[in-house]
Design a protein around this motif. Structure first.
Motif, PDB file in Angstrom:
ATOM      1  N   THR A   1     -31.895   8.400-116.273  1.00  0.00           N
ATOM      2  CA  THR A   1     -32.862   8.752-117.339  1.00  0.00           C
ATOM      3  C   THR A   1     -34.368   8.680-116.750  1.00  0.00           C
ATOM      4  OG1 THR A   1     -32.922   6.461-118.201  1.00  0.00           O
ATOM      5  CG2 THR A   1     -31.365   7.844-119.127  1.00  0.00           C
ATOM      6  N   PRO A   2     -35.177   9.318-117.546  1.00  0.00           N
ATOM      7  CA  PRO A   2     -36.706   9.204-117.137  1.00  0.00           C
ATOM      8  C   PRO A   2     -37.112   7.660-116.861  1.00  0.00           C
ATOM      9  CG  PRO A   2     -36.547  11.006-118.884  1.00  0.00           C
ATOM     10  CD  PRO A   2     -35.206  10.017-118.572  1.00  0.00           C
ATOM     11  N   ASP A   3     -36.676   6.657-117.638  1.00  0.00           N
ATOM     12  CA  ASP A   3     -36.929   5.330-117.489  1.00  0.00           C
ATOM     13  C   ASP A   3     -36.131   4.448-116.720  1.00  0.00           C
ATOM     14  OD1 ASP A   3     -34.980   5.335-119.118  1.00  0.00           O
ATOM     15  OD2 ASP A   3     -35.524   3.824-120.480  1.00  0.00           O
ATOM     16  N   LYS A   4     -35.426   5.222-115.931  1.00  0.00           N
ATOM     17  CA  LYS A   4     -34.646   4.725-114.476  1.00  0.00           C
ATOM     18  C   LYS A   4     -33.251   4.074-114.831  1.00  0.00           C
ATOM     19  CE  LYS A   4     -37.139   6.164-111.187  1.00  0.00           C
ATOM     20  NZ  LYS A   4     -36.916   7.013-110.239  1.00  0.00           N
ATOM     21  N   GLN A   5     -32.710   4.289-116.135  1.00  0.00           N
ATOM     22  CA  GLN A   5     -31.322   3.911-116.327  1.00  0.00           C
ATOM     23  C   GLN A   5     -30.403   4.783-115.536  1.00  0.00           C
ATOM     24  OE1 GLN A   5     -30.554   2.405-120.354  1.00  0.00           O
ATOM     25  NE2 GLN A   5     -32.480   2.809-120.938  1.00  0.00           N
ATOM     26  N   VAL A   6     -29.350   4.115-114.886  1.00  0.00           N
ATOM     27  CA  VAL A   6     -28.244   5.035-114.414  1.00  0.00           C
ATOM     28  C   VAL A   6     -27.373   5.271-115.679  1.00  0.00           C
ATOM     29  CG1 VAL A   6     -26.504   3.072-113.975  1.00  0.00           C
ATOM     30  CG2 VAL A   6     -26.712   5.152-112.729  1.00  0.00           C
ATOM     31  N   VAL A   7     -26.767   6.845-115.322  1.00  0.00           N
ATOM     32  CA  VAL A   7     -26.069   7.562-116.501  1.00  0.00           C
ATOM     33  C   VAL A   7     -24.639   7.638-115.988  1.00  0.00           C
ATOM     34  CG1 VAL A   7     -26.087   9.694-117.971  1.00  0.00           C
ATOM     35  CG2 VAL A   7     -28.319   8.657-117.373  1.00  0.00           C
ATOM     36  N   CYS A   8     -23.597   7.518-116.894  1.00  0.00           N
ATOM     37  CA  CYS A   8     -22.285   7.718-116.543  1.00  0.00           C
ATOM     38  C   CYS A   8     -22.145   9.180-116.560  1.00  0.00           C
ATOM     39  CB  CYS A   8     -21.451   7.114-117.494  1.00  0.00           C
ATOM     40  SG  CYS A   8     -19.577   7.355-117.209  1.00  0.00           S
ATOM     41  N   PRO A   9     -21.887   9.988-115.598  1.00  0.00           N
ATOM     42  CA  PRO A   9     -21.695  11.503-115.552  1.00  0.00           C
ATOM     43  C   PRO A   9     -20.513  11.846-116.608  1.00  0.00           C
ATOM     44  CG  PRO A   9     -20.827  10.590-113.746  1.00  0.00           C
ATOM     45  CD  PRO A   9     -21.201   9.433-114.283  1.00  0.00           C
ATOM     46  N   ALA A  10     -19.489  10.963-117.127  1.00  0.00           N
ATOM     47  CA  ALA A  10     -18.359  11.211-117.857  1.00  0.00           C
ATOM     48  C   ALA A  10     -18.763  11.310-118.999  1.00  0.00           C
ATOM     49  CB  ALA A  10     -17.221  10.348-117.520  1.00  0.00           C
ATOM     50  N   HIS A  11     -19.309  10.348-119.732  1.00  0.00           N
ATOM     51  CA  HIS A  11     -19.561  10.267-121.331  1.00  0.00           C
ATOM     52  C   HIS A  11     -20.974   9.942-121.588  1.00  0.00           C
ATOM     53  CE1 HIS A  11     -15.119   9.730-120.805  1.00  0.00           C
ATOM     54  NE2 HIS A  11     -15.268  10.521-121.803  1.00  0.00           N
ATOM     55  N   GLY A  12     -21.922   9.949-120.572  1.00  0.00           N
ATOM     56  CA  GLY A  12     -23.267   9.768-120.967  1.00  0.00           C
ATOM     57  C   GLY A  12     -23.787   8.290-121.354  1.00  0.00           C
TER      58      GLY A  12
END
Length: 110
Positions: free
Chosen positions: A62-73
């Motif tokens: 995310t813009p605030d540098k949280q990692v995102v799960c590509p499967a369900h967000g």
């Protein structure tokens, strides 16, 4: 017992990277260096156990540098692995105990 994960010079500041100890595909770990701090988590989402990199070593943030799960967000904070949104909100990534010796990052086997 500890296992060599990576050399500290391999880490790119403020970028998630994937490493596998002993060059096996069994367990992968996501590592991020932010200034002088290092964060190590198992590379899986607590929602369904899927890897968090959408391709080997490639992560969404995310813009605030949280990692995102590509499967369900689901989104996870770097500092503590806490899930701030998504299907596993309130859960956390599995932090991995580690140590640094002679510029080598070792994970402590469980």
């Amino acid at each position: 017992m500890s296992q060599l994960l990576c050399h500290i010079d391999e880490l790119v500041d403020d970028q998630w990277m994937t490493f596998t100890p002993d060059d096996t595909d069994e367990d992968t770990y996501m590592v991020k260096k932010v200034s002088e701090k290092i964060y190590v988590y198992r590379n899986f989402c607590p929602h369904q156990g899927r890897r968090l990199d959408y391709a080997p070593g490639e992560f969404l943030e995310t813009p605030d540098k949280q990692v995102v799960c590509p499967a369900h967000g689901a989104t996870f904070q770097t500092e503590d692995g806490y899930c701030t949104s998504g299907p596993c909100a309130g859960d956390t990534l599995k932090a991995v105990p580690f140590s640094v010796k002679d510029k080598q990052v070792y994970i402590n086997a469980e």
